[in-house]
Scaffold this motif. Structure first.
Motif, mmCIF file in Angstrom:
data_model
loop_
_atom_site.group_PDB
_atom_site.id
_atom_site.type_symbol
_atom_site.label_atom_id
_atom_site.label_comp_id
_atom_site.label_asym_id
_atom_site.label_seq_id
_atom_site.Cartn_x
_atom_site.Cartn_y
_atom_site.Cartn_z
ATOM 1 N N ASP A 77 0.798 -1.155 0.016
ATOM 2 C CA ASP A 77 -0.090 -0.053 -0.085
ATOM 3 C C ASP A 77 0.843 1.067 0.122
ATOM 4 O O ASP A 77 0.286 2.380 -0.186
ATOM 5 N N VAL A 78 2.051 1.219 0.262
ATOM 6 C CA VAL A 78 3.089 2.146 0.220
ATOM 7 C C VAL A 78 3.093 2.828 -1.217
ATOM 8 O O VAL A 78 3.409 2.365 -2.122
ATOM 9 N N VAL A 79 3.025 4.269 -1.144
ATOM 10 C CA VAL A 79 3.185 4.956 -2.663
ATOM 11 C C VAL A 79 4.514 5.783 -2.557
ATOM 12 O O VAL A 79 4.747 6.128 -3.668
ATOM 13 N N LYS A 80 4.860 6.088 -1.413
ATOM 14 C CA LYS A 80 6.140 6.845 -1.573
ATOM 15 C C LYS A 80 6.980 6.675 -0.043
ATOM 16 O O LYS A 80 6.504 6.420 0.828
ATOM 17 N N THR A 81 8.456 6.457 -0.441
ATOM 18 C CA THR A 81 9.221 6.383 0.750
ATOM 19 C C THR A 81 10.347 7.440 0.625
ATOM 20 O O THR A 81 10.637 8.001 -0.445
ATOM 21 N N THR A 82 10.831 7.846 1.979
ATOM 22 C CA THR A 82 12.316 8.708 2.004
ATOM 23 C C THR A 82 13.108 7.727 2.508
ATOM 24 O O THR A 82 12.794 7.380 3.643
ATOM 25 N N VAL A 83 14.293 7.564 1.823
ATOM 26 C CA VAL A 83 15.343 6.821 2.565
ATOM 27 C C VAL A 83 16.309 7.649 3.133
ATOM 28 O O VAL A 83 16.851 8.204 2.132
ATOM 29 N N PHE A 84 16.660 7.659 4.289
ATOM 30 C CA PHE A 84 17.837 8.651 4.961
ATOM 31 C C PHE A 84 19.010 7.575 4.864
ATOM 32 O O PHE A 84 19.120 6.731 5.810
ATOM 33 N N LEU A 85 20.340 8.002 4.695
ATOM 34 C CA LEU A 85 21.483 7.111 4.772
ATOM 35 C C LEU A 85 22.553 7.974 5.560
ATOM 36 O O LEU A 85 22.685 9.085 4.823
ATOM 37 N N ALA A 86 23.006 7.549 6.430
ATOM 38 C CA ALA A 86 24.267 8.269 6.944
ATOM 39 C C ALA A 86 25.625 8.101 6.129
ATOM 40 O O ALA A 86 26.360 9.214 6.227
ATOM 41 N N ASP A 87 25.501 7.275 5.218
ATOM 42 C CA ASP A 87 26.864 7.192 4.141
ATOM 43 C C ASP A 87 25.985 6.421 2.955
ATOM 44 O O ASP A 87 25.578 5.333 2.952
ATOM 45 N N LEU A 88 26.179 7.514 1.806
ATOM 46 C CA LEU A 88 25.553 7.066 0.593
ATOM 47 C C LEU A 88 26.144 6.011 -0.086
ATOM 48 O O LEU A 88 25.737 5.097 -0.951
#
Length: 135
Positions: A77-88
């Motif tokens: 059901d998820v339509v959008k996420t934001t992923v935060f990474l300490a190290d790309l």
């Protein structure tokens, strides 16, 4: 979902880590559910789970799923996420875990951002928006 389908309400479940500040684990605001950024915290122990970004991503997605399940939704059901990474440089490892959990014809839109730091020294945090489907 049950109850008043138009009212805004907070989500609070013990199967995901408690909020570590003045915010809700998630908010139902029909027709969407907004899930706060989930950290790789084991809800049973309150401790950070995993020493690699990939292992942490698995816990993060399990926590995110627990919040969604509380209101009868799934990762589908998820339509959008934001992923935060300490190290790309962890992008590929996290992406592999992410790809195992998000499958189907329509994948969520996504942003990935490298940040200077995350709470509790985590390497990964993910927030999500899910759509409430009409019954």
């Amino acid at each position: 979902m049950t109850g008043d389908e138009t009212s805004v309400r907070a989500i609070s479940v013990q199967s995901a880590p408690a909020a570590i500040g003045p915010y809700s684990q998630g908010v139902v605001a029909p027709p969407y559910v907004y899930v706060s950024g989930q950290l790789p915290i084991d809800p049973a122990t309150g401790e950070l789970d995993g020493s690699t970004a990939a292992v942490q991503a698995k816990r993060v997605l399990a926590n995110l799923e627990a919040v969604l399940e509380a209101v009868g939704l799934t990762l589908a059901d998820v339509v959008k996420t934001t992923v935060f990474l300490a190290d790309l440089s962890d992008f590929a490892a996290v992406n592999e875990v992410y790809a195992d959990r998000f499958v189907g014809a329509v994948l969520p839109a996504r942003s990935t951002i490298e940040v200077a730091g995350l709470p509790r020294g985590a390497q990964v945090e993910i927030e999500a928006i899910a759509a409430i489907r009409a019954s």
